[in-house]
Motif scaffolding. Structure first.
Motif, mmCIF file in Angstrom:
data_model
loop_
_atom_site.group_PDB
_atom_site.id
_atom_site.type_symbol
_atom_site.label_atom_id
_atom_site.label_comp_id
_atom_site.label_asym_id
_atom_site.label_seq_id
_atom_site.Cartn_x
_atom_site.Cartn_y
_atom_site.Cartn_z
ATOM 1 N N UNK A 62 5.971 19.537 -22.657
ATOM 2 C CA UNK A 62 7.236 19.239 -21.983
ATOM 3 C C UNK A 62 7.133 19.513 -20.484
ATOM 4 N N UNK A 63 6.516 20.637 -20.109
ATOM 5 C CA UNK A 63 6.384 20.991 -18.699
ATOM 6 C C UNK A 63 5.528 19.971 -17.957
ATOM 7 N N UNK A 64 4.427 19.537 -18.564
ATOM 8 C CA UNK A 64 3.532 18.584 -17.908
ATOM 9 C C UNK A 64 4.216 17.238 -17.689
ATOM 10 N N UNK A 65 4.920 16.745 -18.696
ATOM 11 C CA UNK A 65 5.598 15.456 -18.556
ATOM 12 C C UNK A 65 6.721 15.552 -17.522
ATOM 13 N N UNK A 66 7.474 16.655 -17.534
ATOM 14 C CA UNK A 66 8.550 16.810 -16.556
ATOM 15 C C UNK A 66 7.992 16.873 -15.140
ATOM 16 N N UNK A 67 6.827 17.481 -14.978
ATOM 17 C CA UNK A 67 6.214 17.534 -13.649
ATOM 18 C C UNK A 67 5.809 16.140 -13.183
ATOM 19 N N UNK A 68 5.320 15.319 -14.093
ATOM 20 C CA UNK A 68 4.935 13.949 -13.736
ATOM 21 C C UNK A 68 6.145 13.050 -13.499
ATOM 22 N N UNK A 69 7.334 13.517 -13.924
ATOM 23 C CA UNK A 69 8.571 12.755 -13.704
ATOM 24 C C UNK A 69 9.215 13.072 -12.358
ATOM 25 N N UNK A 70 8.562 13.918 -11.552
ATOM 26 C CA UNK A 70 9.105 14.267 -10.244
ATOM 27 C C UNK A 70 9.158 13.043 -9.327
ATOM 28 N N UNK A 71 10.004 13.091 -8.286
ATOM 29 C CA UNK A 71 10.094 11.966 -7.340
ATOM 30 C C UNK A 71 8.830 11.807 -6.515
ATOM 31 N N UNK A 72 8.843 10.857 -5.611
ATOM 32 C CA UNK A 72 7.648 10.505 -4.839
ATOM 33 C C UNK A 72 7.165 11.672 -3.981
ATOM 34 N N UNK A 130 0.811 -1.213 0.000
ATOM 35 C CA UNK A 130 0.000 0.000 0.000
ATOM 36 C C UNK A 130 0.837 1.251 0.000
ATOM 37 N N UNK A 131 1.903 1.274 0.828
ATOM 38 C CA UNK A 131 2.773 2.447 0.887
ATOM 39 C C UNK A 131 3.501 2.669 -0.430
ATOM 40 N N UNK A 132 3.978 1.586 -1.034
ATOM 41 C CA UNK A 132 4.796 1.735 -2.231
ATOM 42 C C UNK A 132 3.974 1.993 -3.493
ATOM 43 N N UNK A 133 2.701 1.602 -3.490
ATOM 44 C CA UNK A 133 1.841 1.998 -4.611
ATOM 45 C C UNK A 133 1.740 3.521 -4.660
ATOM 46 N N UNK A 134 1.570 4.136 -3.488
ATOM 47 C CA UNK A 134 1.544 5.609 -3.438
ATOM 48 C C UNK A 134 2.872 6.188 -3.892
ATOM 49 N N UNK A 135 3.980 5.630 -3.402
ATOM 50 C CA UNK A 135 5.305 6.158 -3.722
ATOM 51 C C UNK A 135 5.615 6.052 -5.214
ATOM 52 N N UNK A 136 5.154 4.971 -5.833
ATOM 53 C CA UNK A 136 5.456 4.744 -7.245
ATOM 54 C C UNK A 136 4.569 5.550 -8.181
ATOM 55 N N UNK A 137 3.374 5.920 -7.716
ATOM 56 C CA UNK A 137 2.397 6.534 -8.617
ATOM 57 C C UNK A 137 2.308 8.054 -8.494
ATOM 58 N N UNK A 138 2.386 8.589 -7.264
ATOM 59 C CA UNK A 138 2.103 10.007 -7.072
ATOM 60 C C UNK A 138 3.391 10.834 -7.025
ATOM 61 N N UNK A 139 3.570 11.744 -7.977
ATOM 62 C CA UNK A 139 4.787 12.565 -8.010
ATOM 63 C C UNK A 139 4.671 13.802 -7.130
ATOM 64 N N UNK A 140 5.806 14.350 -6.778
ATOM 65 C CA UNK A 140 5.874 15.553 -5.952
ATOM 66 C C UNK A 140 5.712 16.779 -6.860
#
Length: 297
Positions: A243-253, A83-93
């Motif tokens: 480009x901005x949208x994809x880079x934002x989704x590439x942020x860490x957890x 459960x914790x890692x599903x959040x970490x893997x899916x939701x970017x900062x």
């Protein structure tokens, strides 16, 4: 961020990183961020672009969730960890790190991209489906269970609703109010970065957790941005906005997930390690994705 890390080590006046971060993030979330949201969305282009940002973010996050659920189920991860890692893997900062990175990289117009991705897609998804997931894999110890939608009753969402209404009705912000909102907005970025540094807990790093973190790195830092890059090609947006949208989704957890893990008794230490590791790796992966995006768009 380095200053926040230094604060965690030195603890000036005996104030721990957790105490300081709680106060700072609360002030930002309830005061400074709503001011920025109102300032940005009041004059932003809202319409088809907003719906496309929502679709891009929601579909990408669902993809990340599905990928890690398959991995975790295949390797039979314990529920508290899965459960914790599903959040970490899916939701970017997207806000606490994405806002300063995108603003410095693309310019002040990128604030609108960040805020729309966050308030129109990522935060609503976190506080609905995300809470459903942590409830399923964790344990709710409160006697009175609140609706997942209750979390959306917060100042940033009020500010977003007000700003959209003012924007769509063509009302112009008076000069004194616009100047005040811009002044308050300038506090958001440094406080967010400082708070992110406070949240990085190097003591959470455990060698035994590396097998759990590697799939998070694979999904969060590689597969999810790659999928978003594929998906954004099918949207009608300006290339710099893509480009901005994809880079934002590439942020860490996302740091906020630590709160949900603690609240629902998931493996918070493992989540904190995922945040720390992915944030450190983002110093390499974000320039990599930026080069890919610039070559493509």
């Amino acid at each position: 961020m380095a200053s926040g890390i230094a604060w965690r080590i030195m603890k000036p006046l005996g104030l721990s990183a957790e105490q300081t971060r709680t106060v700072l993030t609360t002030v930002v979330y309830y005061f400074f961020l709503p001011a920025m949201v109102l300032d940005v969305l009041w004059t932003a282009q809202i319409g088809l672009h907003s719906l496309q940002y929502t679709a891009l973010a929601v579909i990408s996050i669902l993809f990340g969730m599905a990928c890690f659920w398959i991995i975790g189920t295949f390797f039979n991860f314990e529920h508290r960890r899965l459960g914790a890692l599903i959040l970490a893997a899916a939701f970017p900062n997207v806000t606490y790190l994405g806002l300063p990175v995108l603003e410095q990289t693309f310019g002040s117009w990128a604030r609108s991209v960040v805020i729309q991705l966050d308030l129109f897609a990522i935060s609503p998804l976190l506080f609905t489906l995300g809470i459903v997931i942590v409830r399923h894999y964790g344990k709710d110890t409160l006697n009175s269970r609140q609706s997942a939608w209750t979390s959306l009753n917060a100042p940033p969402f009020w500010a977003a609703g007000l700003a959209v209404a003012l924007n769509l009705n063509g009302l112009v912000s008076p000069g004194w109010l616009s100047g005040t909102l811009k002044l308050l907005s300038t506090a958001v970025v440094p406080l967010m970065l400082f708070s992110l540094g406070l949240a990085l807990n190097w003591q959470s790093m455990k060698i035994r957790n590396i097998p759990y973190i590697l799939p998070v790195i694979l999904v969060k830092m590689l597969l999810l941005p790659l999928f978003a890059l594929f998906l954004v090609d099918h949207l009608v947006l300006p290339n710099d906005h893509k480009a901005a949208a994809v880079l934002d989704l590439a942020m860490p957890s996302m740091v906020l997930g630590i709160v949900l893990c603690d609240r629902y008794q998931l493996d918070g230490a493992l989540y904190a390690m995922a945040v720390t590791v992915t944030t450190a790796l983002s110093l390499v992966t974000l320039p990599f994705w930026y080069q890919i995006l610039m070559a493509r768009f």
